[in-house]
Structures are given as structure tokens and as C-alpha cells.
Design an enzyme around this catalytic site. Structure first.
Site, mmCIF file in Angstrom:
data_model
loop_
_atom_site.group_PDB
_atom_site.id
_atom_site.type_symbol
_atom_site.label_atom_id
_atom_site.label_comp_id
_atom_site.label_asym_id
_atom_site.label_seq_id
_atom_site.Cartn_x
_atom_site.Cartn_y
_atom_site.Cartn_z
ATOM 1 N NE ARG A 1 -4.224 -1.879 1.434
ATOM 2 C CZ ARG A 1 -4.443 -3.150 1.783
ATOM 3 N NH1 ARG A 1 -3.659 -3.746 2.637
ATOM 4 N NH2 ARG A 1 -5.454 -3.816 1.279
ATOM 5 N N GLY B 1 -9.594 0.075 -4.452
ATOM 6 C CA GLY B 1 -8.620 1.129 -4.144
ATOM 7 C C GLY B 1 -7.547 1.197 -5.221
ATOM 8 C CG ASP C 1 -13.032 -8.264 0.762
ATOM 9 O OD1 ASP C 1 -12.631 -9.179 1.502
ATOM 10 O OD2 ASP C 1 -12.530 -7.130 0.746
ATOM 11 C CD GLU D 1 -13.029 -7.453 7.404
ATOM 12 O OE1 GLU D 1 -12.184 -7.242 8.274
ATOM 13 O OE2 GLU D 1 -12.739 -7.569 6.193
HETATM 14 P P1 ADP Z 1 -7.358 -2.520 -2.592
HETATM 15 O O1 ADP Z 1 -6.800 -2.314 -3.961
HETATM 16 O O2 ADP Z 1 -7.200 -3.945 -2.147
HETATM 17 O O3 ADP Z 1 -8.749 -1.976 -2.471
HETATM 18 P P2 ADP Z 1 -6.330 -0.208 -1.106
HETATM 19 O O4 ADP Z 1 -7.644 0.435 -1.033
HETATM 20 O O5 ADP Z 1 -5.477 -0.199 0.101
HETATM 21 O O6 ADP Z 1 -6.419 -1.741 -1.551
HETATM 22 O O7 ADP Z 1 -5.520 0.487 -2.302
HETATM 23 C C1 ADP Z 1 -4.210 0.059 -2.631
HETATM 24 C C2 ADP Z 1 -3.386 1.252 -3.027
HETATM 25 O O8 ADP Z 1 -4.009 1.899 -4.162
HETATM 26 C C3 ADP Z 1 -3.287 2.348 -1.989
HETATM 27 O O9 ADP Z 1 -2.260 2.101 -1.061
HETATM 28 C C4 ADP Z 1 -2.952 3.551 -2.836
HETATM 29 O O10 ADP Z 1 -1.591 3.595 -3.144
HETATM 30 C C5 ADP Z 1 -3.721 3.296 -4.115
HETATM 31 N N1 ADP Z 1 -4.986 4.048 -4.096
HETATM 32 C C6 ADP Z 1 -6.145 3.688 -3.543
HETATM 33 N N2 ADP Z 1 -7.082 4.638 -3.741
HETATM 34 C C7 ADP Z 1 -6.506 5.617 -4.443
HETATM 35 C C8 ADP Z 1 -6.949 6.869 -4.984
HETATM 36 N N3 ADP Z 1 -8.202 7.272 -4.851
HETATM 37 N N4 ADP Z 1 -6.052 7.610 -5.659
HETATM 38 C C9 ADP Z 1 -4.797 7.206 -5.825
HETATM 39 N N5 ADP Z 1 -4.330 6.042 -5.349
HETATM 40 C C10 ADP Z 1 -5.153 5.253 -4.669
#
Ligand code: ADP
Length: 748
Positions: A81, A113, A159, A257
Site C-alpha cells: 500500500r 482502491g 471479498d 467483519e
Molecule cells: P485494494 O486495492 O485492495 O482496495 P487499497 O484500497 O489499500 O487496496 O488500495 C491500494 C493502493 O491503491 C493504496 O495504497 C494507494 O496507493 C492506491 N490508491 C487507492 N485509492 C486511491 C486513490 N483514490 N487515488 C490514488 N491512489 C489510490
């Protein structure tokens, strides 16, 4: 071997895994990388997600770099992340690093994300390019040539929370982990008559919890989309106490959760335990945690992730200036807009955060809502109140043919949902023999309580087809039990029994009742249905065995010829080959010729000679060819492979059939069972006397008149049409043999 291609590369793509890891990400990586190399693109891995992109941790991938990873959990290129990437400055550096390698195509395997991050980078890219050029960090020519970034996504999330896709990478494997744990907890809970509260992952989405509850036969389930009534603690207490009085020895309470109560307060295992303790009920907590994320990917995840990876590259290859993600809709791989999919998913999450669980539940779709209601009924300890004076129809259920894993979940659902609809359910024991010898009993609600985890059929099945002289006895038994309708669950043996009953209708009016057949066969070879109960367990058994067989190679270079079941359907062979990265797959639908075999052995020998490979894998359906048997193929490859490899063969046999049912088979069995019993109850109520089979097409269940069964392709007419999975067969060979070897051995 050198990966130098004869023509100039068509471009460069980068691929990364980001956010939470998910089993299947490696299969997705392999599918994407190899499809891109095949199309003559240079492929770069970005290691450690966006953090690695900002740090410039980028390396070129060759064919061999993604060898032997399809079976591994997690992600071999790392994930992370990155808070820096959320800032424009971080994305500026990310753009710089991409441009350094002349990359203008990006595949992101991650959750919503990560996909939002990719979209943010894509949107800003022209501006970032201008800024880098103005600062003199990139040459003007690069700025001109690589102004736009194309983005494609594959949804990596255990998920299963992406609204526009029926599945996401890793969700099925996570369910495997959860259900394995629940089965294990069940045996200790049974011994001590204990109540366990098990917390499972899922963030804002109750998918894992709901499916785990359905698959395990839980007696409680808390999910964010369906908060419990205000007096949930009293209701739970009553359910546990009444359950104990009714003989229930195990209480599994599953909590997602993200679960909340009606006032939008968080509900977790501790809160539920305390509430039960206040009501003098002792319980234990198990929080499954990261176990759910880890471990080997399931067969389904390996297949789907491979296909998602291929589609992600195809999205980029097709061009266009908006970003898309590979997804599954109506059980088919397709592409959908990234922004809208993420927006819908986020909207569901936001609705939940604001306490609007209904909007979130609606977003998950009708079928999902139906499953929520089915779970509510299945976890009761007795049927809802009977309507006094109302005649109760009597529904028979029989399992016939060779029992397939998951059948018990179907029967359990039929018993409970049948009784809940006001019917009596008559269990016919030992399949056709029970019909003949009058081995039947009326089910009681608690009877199938713990059946979900058992393979085979708890009722007993069998392949006996009654003779003409037997029919009068069977009719007499129908009469004695006053059957109003029958549900038959079975394979070809079961379908033959159905035919026999129907063809005797004109002699015995007792058979003139509505009857419905549910397909249950590990071979997945029944007409009219893309899926039959048991095939997913068999597929996992095969893939598991192949993993072990492959791991048995130490230093020797070896090719394995593995024979799998399937009768005249290549489904198991094809999916097993796709899931285990086999080089060749021989199925009855596409009979292999001697020329094909000659080609394949030459090609594989060259692949061993030119590549750094240790194993080869051939999956052969048991009836792929009358003469080119497993022994023949093994001898041919042994003789022609010369000193490049030796050959071992494995005939997997009955191990494919046994074992604990997979989550998919249990959940689908619940769907089929419910669909059958609901339709049968309706038919009885309306006086309809027809006979039907249940099919599944593009993920939807449907009911068809039995007379129409012959209109669907069946194995003996040689399928008379293409099977849905045959579209994916081509990918097997293409992803397993380096295109440079393939080019040397064009198929005639
Ligand atoms: P997932 O992809 O599993 O949903 P996260 O929500 O933690 O996991 O997102 C992973 C990474 O994607 C974050 O650490 C960040 O670097 C990047 N990221 C998430 N949301 C944004 C956003 N709105 N703008 C830019 N980068 C983002």
C-alpha cells in the site's frame, strides 16, 4: 532461451499487483504476461505495487519468469500500500518511471482502491507528461509519443465486493479456507456441544460470511447488508436453547467483519459473545484472520484468474481511451468500465456506512437477496408455523446414480425449504432400490443438520435401473406414501431412472405427478446444464492431485500423462488443464489424431530442449480416444522424447469422486435444491403434472420440460454443439508453450 522476437515489439505494457493479495493473482499474472508476449509486446513487472512504481522497481518479464506460479497463493511480484501514490507528486514520479521504459499500457490486479489509483493516474497522465517535459525530465519526443496511458484492471479481492462482476480473484479460495476451518470447528463443537462465533473477512461486503453460512449449515449469520432485528440477542439465545432441546449439538455463528446492527453500530464476535454471556450462554470466538487470504488458489480461482489476466491484456490490445476491467457477467468473461464499476462498489460501501443497508443489499442483486432469505430459513430449528387445516402436500426426494459431492446440501435444502413451504418431505433411501423395496421415511427438520460437509449421499444412491416388472411395486409404494411430487437428484443413472418412471406413466397413474430432476454428476455431462453438482469438487481433487504429482519431480526432467474422469465430457480435463498449466489436453469433443500427437511430442521435446523447463503435463480425458489410450500416449512421448524427458503416467480414478464437497458445490446445491422445491410446490398447488429437468445457463437456473432434454447437446450425439467451456480450451496450449517454440512447430 532467448526471447528475441523476429519482428519489432508492438509496444510495452506493465503489470502490477496492488492492495490486499488474493490467491489467483499469480495465475492472472501468468495469463496476462503470456498473452502479451504472444502478441509481441514487451512486458514489465512493477514489483511491490504503487510503492514499487514510485521507486522505479520495474523489471522486464520473459516467458520463463511466470513459469510454475499458477498454483501459488499470494503474488510473486509483491504488493504494497502506498500513501505517496495518493498524492500528485507520487503519481508524477510513477509516470516518470513508466515513461523511462516507454510504457503506456498498464494492467493493475487489485481491489477497488488500486483500480481507483490506476484511474487517477490515467486521468492525470497527459498533465503529468507535460510537467515532466517542461522540467526537462523526459525528452519532447517521449512526451509526444506517450501522452496517454491506457489502463486495464483485473479485480483481485477475496471479498467479492465488486458490484459489476459475479466473482473476483481469490474469493473462492478464501471460501475454501473458511469452509475448511468451519468443518474443523464443527467436529470439536459437536463433541462438546459448543457455540462458536466465527468472524470472517469481507470488509463492507457480506459475501464470504453468507456463503460460508450456507456452505457450513451455520445457525447464525450476521452480514452488513442484512442487519438483524433489534432483539437479535434474545432471538439468538432462543435459537441456541431451542436448538439444544431439539438435538442440535453445534452452533456456528458467522459474523462478517463489516456487520452492523439496525442502528448502524458495529457488531463483532466480542459483542455477540458478551450478549450471549449476559444470557447465560457460553461461546468461543474464532477470528480466522489472514488464513483466509493465504494458501493455494482453488481450481476455480486458477481458471478464472487466468482468463481475467488474458482479458485484461485484450482490453489494452483493443485500444480505446477509457479504462476497463475484466469481469464475469452471466458466467462469461467480459469487460466493463472501470470508473462505473468502482463507483457502484463505492456507493454500496457508502450506503452501508450511512446505515442504508437496503441500497447495499439491492446492489448485490436478486439472486444474492434470495440466498439471504434461504439462509434465514435454513438456520431455523423448526419449520415456520403450519397453517391449520391446510392439506400438506408430500414431496419425495431420491438421489440416484453415482453420488456426487454436494448432493447432501441439495437434499438438506429440499427437506428444510420443502417443510418451510408447508410440505412433508419423504426421503427415499438407497436410490432406485429404496423406491423398489419401499425404504422411505418422512424427514424431520433436524435430520440433515450437519449433512453439508459429507461427500456421497446420506440418503444413499445407486445405479440400478428398475426393470419393467419392478414398476408395479414402485407404483404401489408411491400409492402407499401418497406422493404428490418427486425430486430426483442424479447423473445419467438418475436420469435413466426418471425416464423409466415417466415411460411407465401410462400403465401406473401413481407416476402421474410432477417430477423434477436436478443434475448432479462430477463429469458435468448432463444435457441442458452448464453446471452439475459435484463437478467443482472433482476438479479441485484433480488439481490438488496434479500439484502433488508435479511436486514429486526433483531433478529429473519429466512429463506426466494424467488421465481424468469425465466420461464423454471433456469439462474436467479442460478445466484441470487450464488450472494446472498443462501443455496439452485431450478431450472427446476434439478427438486427437496421430498427426496431432506427432506434432505435440515434437513440440514438447523442443520446448524441453530450448527452455529451462523441468516438467511437462498432459491431461487426458478417460474417453478422449478409443485407441490413443493413456498408455499409448505415455509410451509415445517416452519413446519420442528421447533424452529430453522421461514420462510417468497417473490414472487418478475414484479419488476424483470422493472427498469433502467444495464451497461452490455446496452453495450451488442449495440454489438447485431451493429452485426445485419451490417449483415443485407450485406445480403441486396448481395441479400441474409435468416432468422437468433443471438446467443452468449463463449462471441462471431454469426449468425445462423433460421431453425437451433430447434437444440439448448430449455426449453420445457428440455434443451436437459447442460447450461453453470449449471457448477457453484454446488458452491451455497457448499459455503453456513459448510462442517461439510454437512458431517452429505450426499445427498442420
Ligand atoms: P485494494 O486495492 O485492495 O482496495 P487499497 O484500497 O489499500 O487496496 O488500495 C491500494 C493502493 O491503491 C493504496 O495504497 C494507494 O496507493 C492506491 N490508491 C487507492 N485509492 C486511491 C486513490 N483514490 N487515488 C490514488 N491512489 C489510490
Amino acid at each position: 532461451m532467448s526471447d528475441k522476437t523476429s519482428s519489432r515489439p508492438r509496444g510495452a505494457i506493465a503489470i502490477m499487483t496492488s492492495g490486499g493479495d488474493a490467491p489467483g493473482m499469480n495465475a492472472c499474472l501468468r495469463g496476462c504476461v503470456r498473452t502479451a508476449l504472444e502478441a509481441n509486446y514487451r512486458v514489465f513487472a512493477i514489483y511491490e505495487g504503487y510503492q514499487g512504481l514510485i521507486a522505479g522497481n520495474i523489471g522486464e518479464l520473459k516467458w520463463d519468469n511466470v513459469a510454475n506460479i499458477i498454483h501459488l497463493g499470494g503474488t510473486v511480484i509483491g504488493t504494497a500500500r502506498s500513501s505517496e501514490f495518493r498524492e500528485r507528486s507520487g503519481r508524477l514520479q510513477a509516470a516518470y518511471n513508466l515513461l523511462k521504459h516507454q510504457i503506456d499500457k498498464l494492467v493493475v490486479i487489485g481491489g477497488d482502491g488500486s483500480l481507483s489509483g490506476a484511474e487517477a493516474l490515467r486521468e492525470e497522465f497527459p498533465g503529468l507528461v507535460d510537467e515532466l517535459a517542461a522540467a526537462g525530465r523526459i525528452p519532447p519526443e517521449t512526451a509526444r509519443k506517450f501522452r496517454n496511458l491506457s489502463v486495464a484492471g483485473a479485480i483481485g479481492s477475496i471479498d467479492n465486493d465488486m458490484i459489476d462482476s459475479e466473482v473476483t480473484i481469490g474469493a473462492d479460495s478464501a471460501l475454501h479456507r473458511i469452509v475448511e476451518a468451519l468443518d474443523a470447528i464443527t467436529s470439536t463443537a459437536y463433541s462438546h456441544q459448543r457455540t462458536f462465533i466465527i468472524e470472517v473477512m469481507g470488509r463492507n461486503c457480506g459475501h464470504l460470511a453468507l456463503m460460508a453460512a450456507l456452505a457450513s449449515g451455520a445457525s447464525g449469520c450476521f452480514i452488513p447488508e442484512a442487519p438483524p432485528e433489534e432483539d437479535w440477542a434474545d432471538q439468538l439465545q432462543k435459537n441456541i436453547l431451542d436448538g439444544a432441546a431439539a438435538g442440535r449439538r453445534v452452533n456456528l455463528i458467522i459474523v462478517a467483519e463489516g456487520a452492523r446492527d439496525r442502528k448502524n453500530n458495529k457488531l463483532d464476535a466480542r459483542i455477540i459473545k458478551d450478549a450471549l454471556a449476559e444470557r447465560s450462554i457460553d461461546s468461543r470466538i474464532t477470528i480466522l484472520g489472514h488464513v483466509q487470504r493465504g494458501g493455494v488458489p482453488s481450481a476455480y480461482d486458477r481458471c478464472m484468474s487466468t482468463l481475467f489476466g488474458m482479458e485484461a491484456f485484450n482490453i489494452l490490445a483493443r485500444g480505446g481511451d477509457t479504462s476497463s476491467i475484466a469481469c464475469l457477467q452471466q458466467n462469461r468473461i467480459t469487460a466493463t468500465g472501470l470508473t462505473s464499476a468502482v463507483a457502484k462498489t463505492r456507493a454500496a460501501g457508502q450506503a452501508l456506512a450511512a446505515g442504508d443497508h437496503q441500497t447495499a443489499a439491492m446492489a448485490r442483486g436478486d439472486e444474492w437477496l434470495r440466498m439471504v432469505n434461504i439462509q434465514k430459513t435454513l438456520m431455523r430449528i423448526s419449520p415456520p408455523g403450519e397453517e391449520p387445516g391446510k392439506k400438506r402436500p408430500r414431496i419425495g426426494v431420491v438421489t440416484a446414480g453415482r453420488a456426487a459431492a454436494g448432493v447432501n446440501s441439495a437434499v438438506r435444502t429440499i427437506i428444510r425449504m420443502g417443510m418451510a413451504s408447508g410440505a412433508e418431505v419423504l426421503c427415499i433411501e438407497e436410490g432406485p432400490v429404496g423406491l423398489l423395496e419401499n425404504k422411505m421415511h418422512l424427514a424431520h427438520w433436524m435430520e440433515p443438520e450437519l449433512w453439508n460437509a459429507f461427500g456421497g449421499s446420506r440418503l444413499g444412491a445407486g445405479r440400478y435401473t428398475p426393470r419393467r416388472g419392478d414398476m408395479a411395486r414402485i407404483a404401489a409404494n408411491f400409492r402407499q406414501w401418497q406422493l404428490d411430487g418427486l425430486i430426483l437428484i442424479g447423473d445419467w443413472g438418475g436420469y435413466r431412472l426418471m425416464n423409466k418412471l415417466l415411460s411407465s406413466k401410462r400403465y401406473h397413474k401413481e407416476f402421474n405427478i410432477p417430477m423434477i430432476a436436478i443434475p448432479a454428476s462430477i463429469n458435468n455431462d448432463l444435457p441442458g446444464s452448464e453446471y452439475s453438482i459435484g463437478c467443482d469438487t472433482a476438479l479441485n481433487n484433480i488439481v490438488d492431485a496434479v500439484d502433488k504429482i508435479r511436486n514429486s519431480t526433483d531433478t529429473a526432467k519429466r512429463t506426466y500423462v494424467v488421465e481424468v474422469m469425465g466420461r464423454y465430457s471433456g469439462y474436467l480435463a479442460c478445466c484441470a488443464a487450464l488450472a494446472s498449466g498443462a501443455e496439452y489436453c485431450y478431450t472427446p469433443e476434439k478427438p486427437v489424431s496421430l498427426d496431432d500427437l506427432r506434432h505435440d511430442v515434437q513440440e514438447l521435446t523442443a520446448a524441453f530442449r530450448l527452455e529451462n523447463r523441468h516438467t511437462g503435463l498432459i491431461i487426458r480425458n478417460e474417453n478422449a480416444h478409443k485407441d490413443y489410450t493413456t498408455n499409448f500416449i505415455a509410451s509415445l512421448f517416452e519413446a519420442e522424447g528421447g533424452s529430453e524427458f522421461d514420462v510417468r503416467k497417473a490414472v487418478l480414478g475414484p479419488l476424483q469422486q470422493g472427498g469433502v464437497p467444495s464451497p461452490i458445490d455446496r452453495i450451488q446445491a442449495v440454489r438447485f435444491g431451493y429452485f426445485a422445491v419451490r417449483n415443485l410446490a407450485e406445480a403441486i398447488a396448481m395441479g400441474i403434472r409435468g416432468s422437468y429437468f433443471i438446467g443452468c445457463e449463463k449462471g441462471e437456473l431454469f426449468m425445462q420440460k423433460w421431453e425437451n432434454l433430447h434437444k440439448y447437446p448430449d455426449p453420445w450425439q457428440h455434443f451436437g454443439g459447442k460447450r461453453w467451456w470449449q471457448d477457453y480450451e484454446k488458452a491451455i496450449h497457448k499459455l503453456a508453450i513459448n510462442p517461439q517454440v510454437r512458431q517452429k512447430y505450426p499445427k498442420g
